[in-house]
Write a protein that holds these residues in place. Sequence first.
Motif, PDB file in Angstrom:
ATOM      1  N   THR A  24       1.062  -1.374   0.232  1.00 55.59           N
ATOM      2  CA  THR A  24      -0.122   0.353   0.126  1.00 55.59           C
ATOM      3  C   THR A  24       0.464   1.060  -0.304  1.00 55.59           C
ATOM      4  OG1 THR A  24      -1.733  -1.266   1.555  1.00 55.59           O
ATOM      5  CG2 THR A  24      -2.022   0.836   0.950  1.00 55.59           C
ATOM      6  N   VAL A  25       0.519   1.919  -1.160  1.00 53.58           N
ATOM      7  CA  VAL A  25       1.489   3.081  -0.936  1.00 53.58           C
ATOM      8  C   VAL A  25       0.930   4.733  -0.508  1.00 53.58           C
ATOM      9  CG1 VAL A  25       2.789   4.636  -2.864  1.00 53.58           C
ATOM     10  CG2 VAL A  25       2.907   2.619  -2.042  1.00 53.58           C
ATOM     11  N   ALA A  26       1.163   5.310   0.561  1.00 51.45           N
ATOM     12  CA  ALA A  26       0.356   6.401   0.938  1.00 51.45           C
ATOM     13  C   ALA A  26       0.672   7.672  -0.134  1.00 51.45           C
ATOM     14  CB  ALA A  26       0.603   6.400   2.167  1.00 51.45           C
ATOM     15  N   ARG A  27      -1.015   8.268  -0.089  1.00 52.50           N
ATOM     16  CA  ARG A  27      -0.304   9.627  -0.606  1.00 52.50           C
ATOM     17  C   ARG A  27      -0.172   9.924  -1.858  1.00 52.50           C
ATOM     18  NH1 ARG A  27       3.530  13.332   2.971  1.00 52.50           N
ATOM     19  NH2 ARG A  27       3.068  14.870   0.973  1.00 52.50           N
ATOM     20  N   ALA A  28      -0.580   8.692  -2.635  1.00 56.63           N
ATOM     21  CA  ALA A  28      -0.650   7.897  -3.946  1.00 56.63           C
ATOM     22  C   ALA A  28      -0.693   9.084  -5.258  1.00 56.63           C
ATOM     23  CB  ALA A  28      -1.140   6.985  -4.782  1.00 56.63           C
ATOM     24  N   SER A  29      -1.582  10.105  -4.940  1.00 60.22           N
ATOM     25  CA  SER A  29      -1.705  11.286  -5.624  1.00 60.22           C
ATOM     26  C   SER A  29      -1.369  12.446  -6.432  1.00 60.22           C
ATOM     27  CB  SER A  29      -3.686  11.919  -5.047  1.00 60.22           C
ATOM     28  OG  SER A  29      -3.303  12.298  -4.450  1.00 60.22           O
ATOM     29  N   GLN A  30      -0.467  12.953  -5.369  1.00 57.60           N
ATOM     30  CA  GLN A  30       1.183  13.307  -5.686  1.00 57.60           C
ATOM     31  C   GLN A  30       1.177  13.056  -6.732  1.00 57.60           C
ATOM     32  OE1 GLN A  30       3.910  14.769  -2.144  1.00 57.60           O
ATOM     33  NE2 GLN A  30       3.058  11.651  -1.903  1.00 57.60           N
ATOM     34  N   SER A  31       2.024  11.760  -7.373  1.00 60.20           N
ATOM     35  CA  SER A  31       2.062  11.281  -8.506  1.00 60.20           C
ATOM     36  C   SER A  31       2.476   9.287  -8.528  1.00 60.20           C
ATOM     37  CB  SER A  31       3.790  11.241  -8.529  1.00 60.20           C
ATOM     38  OG  SER A  31       4.158  10.968  -9.769  1.00 60.20           O
ATOM     39  N   ALA A  32       1.220   9.789  -9.448  1.00 60.75           N
ATOM     40  CA  ALA A  32       1.279   7.627 -10.170  1.00 60.75           C
ATOM     41  C   ALA A  32       2.064   7.430 -10.342  1.00 60.75           C
ATOM     42  CB  ALA A  32       0.015   7.796 -10.941  1.00 60.75           C
ATOM     43  N   GLU A  33       3.682   8.158 -11.071  1.00 60.54           N
ATOM     44  CA  GLU A  33       4.535   7.377 -11.848  1.00 60.54           C
ATOM     45  C   GLU A  33       5.947   6.946 -10.413  1.00 60.54           C
ATOM     46  OE1 GLU A  33       7.638   5.549 -13.298  1.00 60.54           O
ATOM     47  OE2 GLU A  33       5.264   6.268 -14.003  1.00 60.54           O
ATOM     48  N   GLY A  34       5.635   8.084  -9.546  1.00 60.34           N
ATOM     49  CA  GLY A  34       6.420   8.227  -8.047  1.00 60.34           C
ATOM     50  C   GLY A  34       5.627   6.899  -6.995  1.00 60.34           C
ATOM     51  N   PRO A  45       3.300  -2.898 -10.893  1.00 59.35           N
ATOM     52  CA  PRO A  45       2.820  -1.181 -11.139  1.00 59.35           C
ATOM     53  C   PRO A  45       2.862  -1.409 -12.436  1.00 59.35           C
ATOM     54  CG  PRO A  45       4.899  -2.830 -10.058  1.00 59.35           C
ATOM     55  CD  PRO A  45       4.157  -3.502  -9.703  1.00 59.35           C
ATOM     56  N   ASP A  46       3.732  -2.512 -13.429  1.00 56.59           N
ATOM     57  CA  ASP A  46       3.116  -2.146 -14.706  1.00 56.59           C
ATOM     58  C   ASP A  46       1.623  -1.940 -15.246  1.00 56.59           C
ATOM     59  OD1 ASP A  46       6.076  -1.404 -14.418  1.00 56.59           O
ATOM     60  OD2 ASP A  46       7.014  -3.547 -14.422  1.00 56.59           O
ATOM     61  N   ASP A  47       0.563  -1.876 -14.293  1.00 55.36           N
ATOM     62  CA  ASP A  47       0.050  -3.368 -15.048  1.00 55.36           C
ATOM     63  C   ASP A  47      -1.157  -1.642 -15.664  1.00 55.36           C
ATOM     64  OD1 ASP A  47       0.076  -5.561 -15.059  1.00 55.36           O
ATOM     65  OD2 ASP A  47      -0.503  -5.920 -13.300  1.00 55.36           O
ATOM     66  N   GLU A  48      -1.924  -1.070 -16.777  1.00 57.50           N
ATOM     67  CA  GLU A  48      -2.392  -0.061 -17.337  1.00 57.50           C
ATOM     68  C   GLU A  48      -3.528   0.437 -16.330  1.00 57.50           C
ATOM     69  OE1 GLU A  48      -2.076   0.993 -20.618  1.00 57.50           O
ATOM     70  OE2 GLU A  48      -0.630  -0.498 -20.900  1.00 57.50           O
ATOM     71  N   GLY A  49      -4.090   1.948 -16.241  1.00 53.83           N
ATOM     72  CA  GLY A  49      -4.620   1.652 -15.551  1.00 53.83           C
ATOM     73  C   GLY A  49      -4.085   1.818 -13.955  1.00 53.83           C
ATOM     74  N   LEU A  50      -2.878   2.554 -14.183  1.00 59.81           N
ATOM     75  CA  LEU A  50      -2.563   2.714 -12.678  1.00 59.81           C
ATOM     76  C   LEU A  50      -3.579   3.862 -12.209  1.00 59.81           C
ATOM     77  CD1 LEU A  50      -0.224   2.210 -11.079  1.00 59.81           C
ATOM     78  CD2 LEU A  50       1.036   4.137 -12.124  1.00 59.81           C
ATOM     79  N   ALA A  51      -3.456   5.344 -12.298  1.00 65.31           N
ATOM     80  CA  ALA A  51      -4.058   6.546 -11.944  1.00 65.31           C
ATOM     81  C   ALA A  51      -5.512   6.169 -11.632  1.00 65.31           C
ATOM     82  CB  ALA A  51      -3.752   7.545 -12.913  1.00 65.31           C
ATOM     83  N   SER A  52      -6.092   5.597 -12.261  1.00 67.08           N
ATOM     84  CA  SER A  52      -7.701   4.830 -11.665  1.00 67.08           C
ATOM     85  C   SER A  52      -7.631   4.045 -11.096  1.00 67.08           C
ATOM     86  CB  SER A  52      -8.591   4.648 -12.637  1.00 67.08           C
ATOM     87  OG  SER A  52      -7.121   3.278 -13.173  1.00 67.08           O
ATOM     88  N   ARG A  53      -6.445   3.506 -10.316  1.00 68.54           N
ATOM     89  CA  ARG A  53      -6.678   2.368  -9.044  1.00 68.54           C
ATOM     90  C   ARG A  53      -6.294   3.482  -7.720  1.00 68.54           C
ATOM     91  NH1 ARG A  53      -2.271  -1.729 -11.554  1.00 68.54           N
ATOM     92  NH2 ARG A  53      -1.970  -1.937  -9.346  1.00 68.54           N
ATOM     93  N   ILE A  54      -5.684   4.924  -8.159  1.00 70.86           N
ATOM     94  CA  ILE A  54      -5.738   5.461  -6.479  1.00 70.86           C
ATOM     95  C   ILE A  54      -7.192   5.554  -6.024  1.00 70.86           C
ATOM     96  CG2 ILE A  54      -5.151   7.589  -4.966  1.00 70.86           C
ATOM     97  CD1 ILE A  54      -2.939   7.324  -7.939  1.00 70.86           C
ATOM     98  N   VAL A  55      -7.345   4.900  -4.515  1.00 71.47           N
ATOM     99  CA  VAL A  55      -8.635   4.643  -4.174  1.00 71.47           C
ATOM    100  C   VAL A  55      -8.106   5.553  -2.461  1.00 71.47           C
ATOM    101  CG1 VAL A  55     -10.728   3.498  -2.989  1.00 71.47           C
ATOM    102  CG2 VAL A  55      -9.392   3.062  -5.106  1.00 71.47           C
ATOM    103  N   ASP A  56      -8.871   6.568  -2.147  1.00 69.37           N
ATOM    104  CA  ASP A  56      -8.823   7.306  -0.931  1.00 69.37           C
ATOM    105  C   ASP A  56      -6.661   7.500  -0.880  1.00 69.37           C
ATOM    106  OD1 ASP A  56     -11.444   7.147   0.182  1.00 69.37           O
ATOM    107  OD2 ASP A  56     -10.749   4.315   0.990  1.00 69.37           O
ATOM    108  N   ASP A  57      -6.342   8.174  -2.063  1.00 70.03           N
ATOM    109  CA  ASP A  57      -5.207   8.283  -2.291  1.00 70.03           C
ATOM    110  C   ASP A  57      -4.122   7.365  -2.008  1.00 70.03           C
ATOM    111  OD1 ASP A  57      -3.692  10.828  -2.524  1.00 70.03           O
ATOM    112  OD2 ASP A  57      -3.398  11.151  -0.968  1.00 70.03           O
ATOM    113  N   LYS A  58      -4.528   6.886  -1.626  1.00 68.57           N
ATOM    114  CA  LYS A  58      -3.623   4.889  -1.250  1.00 68.57           C
ATOM    115  C   LYS A  58      -3.416   4.182  -3.262  1.00 68.57           C
ATOM    116  CE  LYS A  58      -4.456   4.853   3.073  1.00 68.57           C
ATOM    117  NZ  LYS A  58      -5.349   4.442   4.188  1.00 68.57           N
ATOM    118  N   LEU A  59      -2.763   2.905  -3.018  1.00 71.02           N
ATOM    119  CA  LEU A  59      -2.322   2.517  -4.294  1.00 71.02           C
ATOM    120  C   LEU A  59      -2.408   1.173  -3.939  1.00 71.02           C
ATOM    121  CD1 LEU A  59      -2.185   2.575  -7.339  1.00 71.02           C
ATOM    122  CD2 LEU A  59       0.016   2.890  -7.014  1.00 71.02           C
ATOM    123  N   THR A  60      -2.139   0.410  -4.567  1.00 70.82           N
ATOM    124  CA  THR A  60      -2.352  -1.702  -3.537  1.00 70.82           C
ATOM    125  C   THR A  60      -1.989  -2.049  -5.097  1.00 70.82           C
ATOM    126  OG1 THR A  60      -3.680  -0.530  -2.067  1.00 70.82           O
ATOM    127  CG2 THR A  60      -2.958  -2.935  -2.371  1.00 70.82           C
TER     128      THR A  60
END
Length: 119
Positions: A55-65, A95-110
Motif C-alpha cells: 500500500t502506497v500512501a499519498r499516491a495522488s501526488q504522482s502516479a509514477e512516483g 506496478p506495470d499494469d495499465e490504468g494505474l491512476a484509476s486504481r488510486i482509492v482514498d489517496d492510496k495505491l495497492t
Amino acid sequence: MRAKQITILTLVASLLASCGAVDRLRPKKGLYFDGHQFRARAQQVGEEREDFAVTVARASQSAEGAREAGRHAAVTYCIEQFGRSEIDWATGQGPDDEGLASRIVDDKLTFTGRCKGWS
C-alpha cells in the motif's frame, strides 16, 4: 587554564548539539520518487509469506512516483523474506499494469503479488 577548559567544553557541547539539529532536518519516514515523498508498506496476505500486498500512501501526488515506491517496497519485502527480488504480480495488480491512476482509492495505491522463493 580554567578558561581554556570551559571554552573547550562549550565548543564540544555546541558541536554535539548541532549534530542533533542536523539529524532533525532529515526526513524520518518514506522515500522520494518522482520528486515526492511516499510511504509504502508491504505485508503478508494470507497464510503464506510469499503472498503480499503493498500500500502506497499519498499516491495522488504522482502516479509514477507511487508506482516506483510500491515496487521498491515489494522488492524490499521479497529480499527480506527470501533473499530474492523476483516477483510474480497478480494479474492487473502490478506496478506495470495499465490504468494505474484509476486504481488510486482514498489517496492510496495497492499492489499485490507473490515473491518467487527458493522453489
